[in-house]
Every structure is written in C-alpha cells, then in structure tokens.
Design an enzyme around this catalytic site. Structure first.
Site, short mmCIF file in Angstrom:
data_model
loop_
_atom_site.label_atom_id
_atom_site.label_comp_id
_atom_site.label_asym_id
_atom_site.label_seq_id
_atom_site.Cartn_x
_atom_site.Cartn_y
_atom_site.Cartn_z
N ALA A 147 -66.76 -60.44 94.85
CA ALA A 147 -66.28 -59.15 95.26
C ALA A 147 -66.02 -59.21 97.22
O ALA A 147 -66.71 -58.00 97.82
CB ALA A 147 -66.71 -58.15 95.32
N ARG A 148 -67.06 -59.94 97.73
CA ARG A 148 -67.76 -59.63 99.32
C ARG A 148 -67.08 -61.03 99.76
O ARG A 148 -66.50 -61.83 99.69
CB ARG A 148 -68.88 -60.08 99.31
CG ARG A 148 -69.70 -59.85 98.30
CD ARG A 148 -70.17 -59.04 98.46
NE ARG A 148 -71.63 -57.69 97.64
CZ ARG A 148 -72.29 -56.51 98.30
NH1 ARG A 148 -71.95 -56.03 99.37
NH2 ARG A 148 -72.19 -55.91 97.07
N CYS A 190 -64.23 -50.56 83.68
CA CYS A 190 -64.35 -49.64 84.41
C CYS A 190 -65.29 -48.55 84.44
O CYS A 190 -65.16 -48.28 83.36
CB CYS A 190 -62.53 -48.71 85.01
SG CYS A 190 -62.49 -47.34 86.22
N HIS A 233 -68.92 -58.90 83.62
CA HIS A 233 -69.66 -57.92 85.09
C HIS A 233 -71.49 -58.20 84.18
O HIS A 233 -71.10 -57.10 83.86
CB HIS A 233 -69.67 -57.16 85.43
CG HIS A 233 -69.98 -56.48 86.80
ND1 HIS A 233 -69.47 -54.79 86.95
CD2 HIS A 233 -71.34 -57.32 87.40
CE1 HIS A 233 -70.52 -54.93 88.54
NE2 HIS A 233 -71.62 -56.08 89.01
N LEU A 278 -60.64 -55.93 93.46
CA LEU A 278 -61.43 -54.44 94.31
C LEU A 278 -60.26 -52.52 94.35
O LEU A 278 -59.23 -53.16 95.00
CB LEU A 278 -61.57 -54.27 95.79
CG LEU A 278 -62.79 -56.03 95.74
CD1 LEU A 278 -62.90 -56.79 97.23
CD2 LEU A 278 -63.87 -55.68 94.65
N THR A 279 -60.81 -51.81 94.12
CA THR A 279 -59.90 -50.37 93.38
C THR A 279 -60.06 -50.26 95.57
O THR A 279 -61.12 -49.88 95.90
CB THR A 279 -60.47 -49.53 92.99
OG1 THR A 279 -60.69 -49.99 91.40
CG2 THR A 279 -59.61 -48.35 92.73
N GLY A 286 -70.97 -60.18 89.63
CA GLY A 286 -72.10 -59.92 89.88
C GLY A 286 -73.30 -60.06 90.72
O GLY A 286 -74.00 -61.46 90.51
#
Length: 510
Positions: A501-502, A377, A446, A293-294, A479
């Site tokens: 990503a959660r 990205c 993704h 995660l950026t 996703g």
C-alpha cells in the site's frame, strides 16, 4: 418567592435549612423593591423619581454588572462600519475574501451545439452564445501550446472551450482532427465498467433479474426449513421417508445437476454445469499486488502504480447495497483502465442475499478478472453491522456468502482478512482451512487485528504460519512493507506474494 425575601420565609440571610445552600447576597431583595420592579415594567420606565431611585439602589446591591456592548470600528470618511458589506451582517471568518467561481471568466458561455458542431435544439430560445468569434475574443489566453487529449486521441471533445484550444483550432474557429488516431481509437473503450443509464434505471426499479442468486438462496431457505423441521419433530423411523428427504435435498442443492424441463432445442448450457476447474483461472503467484486503498486507490492512482510495476490492481472497497441501488458514485469504484491487465473489484457486505446478487451483477455487467470479499475492514460503520472484520466472527454467514458468490461467478473469488478481531486472540489460522473448502482462490492476510487497526508491527511470523496452512491456495502477506528491504524479506517467507500500500515502492521493486 417568599424564600427570596428577607424575613418572610424560614431561610434568611444568615440561616439556611439543613441540607440546602444559603442564597447568595446578590440574589436577595425586599418585598417593596420587588413590587417596585413589577410596577416599573407596566409604567415603562417613564423616568419618574421612584423608578430612578429603584435603579440606583438595585445597581448598588447587585454585584454582577452588565458588560459593555462591543464597539464596532467606524470608517471616519463615510461614517459606515468598516469591513461590513451593504445590507449584510458579518458572520464567521473570511467572509469578505475574494472568491471567483470557475466559470465566471466566461461572460457569455458557448452553446454545446457549437462545440459538437450540430444544430441547437432550443433555437432562438437558447440562453447561450452561438457566436464563436465573440466567445474566443472574450475567452482568456490558453495555458499551454499543446493539448494532450488531441495529441493522444486525435480529437478533443472540449473543442473551442478547451484551455489549449489554439492547438486544435483553425483561424475560422473549426476544430481539427487527426484521422489516423481517431480511426485507431474508434470503437475502443479506454475505461470499462461504466454504469449506463438503462441499467441504472432498471436497478432503481428493481427490474433486474438474478436467476442464479435465486437458485442459491432457495437452497438456503429450504435447508433452514429442514433443520427447523428436524429440530422440532422426532426422527422418522420409516426408511422410505428418509430416502425421500435425501432425494429432495439433492434436487434442491445447486451443486447437484438437476433435470429442468425446457421448451425447444437444448444447448450445452442447459444440461452441463460449469465446473469449478473450468472457471477462468488467474495465476496469482509471485505477483506484486496493489492494495485496494479506500479514498486513495482510484483509477488515476492505479494507472501511475501500474506504470511503476504493479502486477495486480484492485478497485476501492464498494458497498454491495449501493451497487444494487445503482448509485453512480459507487459504480465509479468499479471502473477499469485498459492498462490494468489483471484487475479485480472489492465488495463489502454482511448478508448472503445481497452479496450473492451483487456478485451476479458484477459478473453480468462488468469486465473483471476476480472479485475480492472485504472481511478485514476495521471501521465501526462496517464492523457494527456485521461486515468487514465482523464476518470473521460470523463463520456461518461467511461460508454462505463465499459459497453463494462462487456459485454465481465465472471468475475466481478472493478474500482479504486480518489476524482477528482482538489483538491477543488470532483466529485467522482457524478460518483458513475452512475457506479452502469453501472454494476461495486466494487469501490476503493483513498481519494486524481489528483492535490494532494500523498501530504496532504486523506479525509476519503468524503470516508465515498461515501461509503454510493455506497451501496449495496462494496466500498474500500485507503489513509494514515500508522499503525495498522489507519487501525482499517478506518474499523470503512462505507467502505466495505480497500486497503493498506504499506507492513509493513500485519504482524500486522492478
């Protein structure tokens, strides 16, 4: 000017030239009034009767009046403007709010030599205090009774300046140490992959050598020259010439072992090339992957997620050009904590030369388990120069980047992609069979396109189709995994694992 004076031009107050708008009445004047205005400038408005009459007449005829000046509030006690500092103008909002710098509580800062218990190199010329008693007397009260650094590592590097100093300070202002903990952490690096000054200076001076990258890039240039040569000239009918070209190509290819003239005794590394099967292998299957995660997936965040059950962690996206330039902020994205047992770094770039050199730099000076190529990205800054999702439409460059990085790396190379660039034109299923031939160790997909960014639902049916195409190469899906049920449903598809990503899910997935 004549057009602005009544009766002196073709345009008057009532008539106008065809195609041009009539002049508004407030901008009309007479010749006498105009010359009176010019005379009033050099006369300086001395208050004579002519000027006063001109001002009155002009004020009557002018429909636009000047606004009244803003009235400032004056303090009735001292007669000064309220809220205005002495000698300063009020600009912006909240400029008079109280603001305290973090170090203002230290009236006299303590010299670092006292904290580190050594002799000050500046001597009497030092601007800082060397009296520990005075410093402790002026220092504000501690904010806690125990120091976490002292309890964990046995020694606090902040010493007397620590906001928990009383936990490890003697009455005579000496710093305490726990010898057993200090010995346990002696020579142990908790955080790895930090950029040292020597390497940074060498990168800035372009004195770092990239031998393997040079070998691979040389083959690219030679193959390019040969393709241009065969495209411009006719094919030779001499079989000897064709045989000579084939032998030259074999010698130039990095995949073929060449005989190199050396001086001194030979080692296995001189004559034996590391096969792909002999590289370090990572078992990615059935693992829980924390997404890179950026601006969020920094080292403290990854430590927390690791504690809640993340199996694979990856650093934030790093620009390969910034790494090659030795930028400290970019190298901070490569740091690895000792608790991260399966850790990789993600790099972004759009050219084979920079990406290959960056991979060799990471391989030589960092400790990682795999390297990930960001080809998903969606931001314009990356896409418009050909990086991120732009690589999915530049297949030739993408292939050269993957093969070049694979050539210089001793660890597996992974790739993160999206379904495509446009929402209704998915191309991932076309790229995945080619990436298998390029030597990719794992693919992360993704389920959205670049055009979708993070809107609409991820296409998990398409992810399942791509997972079957990628077999036996593991493919991770990503996703719309927003709950424990979503994660379990995603695992029922043909993917080898899931990327999340959660942060909230890690405590439920164990």
């Amino acid at each position: 000017m004549e057009a602005l004076v009544e009766g002196t031009g073709e345009r008057g107050t009532d008539l106008a030239v065809k195609g041009e708008a009539a002049i508004k009445p407030e901008f009309l004047t007479t010749k006498e009034k105009f010359h009176g205005f010019l005379d009033s400038e050099w006369q300086g408005y001395r208050g004579d009767e002519a000027n006063e009459n001109y001002k009155v007449d002009e004020a009557k005829e002018t429909s636009v009046e000047e606004p009244e000046p803003k009235k400032l509030k004056v303090d009735p006690e001292d007669g000064k403007i309220a809220g205005k500092p002495e000698g300063k103008r009020l600009r912006g909002q909240n400029k008079s709010r109280p603001h305290t710098k973090p170090t203002t509580y230290e009236e006299k800062r303590l010299c670092l030599s006292v904290v580190q218990n050594r002799e000050c190199i500046f001597g009497a010329k030092c601007h800082f205090s060397h009296n520990a008693a005075e410093y402790m007397a002026s220092k504000p009260a501690d904010i806690g009774e125990s120091c976490y650094i002292y309890d964990t590592f046995g020694k606090c590097a902040f010493g007397l300046t620590c906001r928990f100093a009383k936990a490890h300070t003697t009455p005579d202002f000496k710093t305490l140490e726990k010898e057993d903990l200090v010995k346990a952490y002696e020579g142990r690096s908790v955080v790895k992959n930090s950029l040292n000054k020597d390497l940074q200076n060498r990168l800035r001076k372009h004195s770092v050598t990239f031998k393997k990258s040079a070998e691979y890039l040389k083959t690219l240039s030679s193959n390019k020259d040969k393709s241009q040569k065969h495209g411009n000239a006719e094919v030779s009918a001499d079989p000897k010439a064709e045989k000579q070209d084939v032998s030259t190509e074999v010698q130039a290819s990095p995949d073929k072992q060449t005989q190199v003239k050396t001086v001194g005794p030979l080692t296995d590394a001189d004559v034996i090339k590391l096969r792909p099967s002999e590289k370090k292998q990572v078992d990615f299957r059935d693992k829980l992957y924390l997404a890179p995660l950026t601006t969020c997936g920094n080292l403290p965040f990854r430590r927390v997620c690791k504690r809640f059950g993340a199996d694979i962690t990856c650093g934030e996206m790093a620009m390969c050009t910034n790494l090659l330039q030795g930028q400290q902020s970019e190298w901070a994205l490569l740091k690895r904590h000792e608790s991260e047992d399966l850790f990789g770094v993600q790099v972004e770039g759009c050219f084979p030369d920079t990406m290959t050199r960056c991979a060799e730099l990471i391989n030589s000076y960092t400790d990682v388990d795999f390297v990930d190529v960001n080809s998903g990205c969606p931001i314009d800054l990356v896409y418009k120069k050909g990086g991120g999702c732009g690589l999915m439409t530049r297949t030739r460059k993408f292939e050269q980047i993957v093969k070049g990085m694979n050539y210089v790396l001793d660890v597996p190379l992974t790739v993160k992609i999206r379904t495509g660039v446009h929402e209704k034109s998915s191309i991932a299923h076309k790229l995945i069979p080619e990436m298998k031939n390029w030597g990719v160790s794992m693919i992360t997909l993704h389920g959205r396109s670049r055009e979708q960014r993070y809107t609409k639902l991820a296409d998990w049916d398409y992810i399942n189709t791509c997972a079957n195409l990628a077999n036996p190469v593991p493919l991770f899906g990503n996703g719309d995994i927003l709950s424990y049920e979503d994660a379990m449903k995603a695992r029922e598809t043909g993917v080898s694992g899931i990327m999340i990503a959660r942060f909230e899910l890690f405590m439920h997935l164990q």
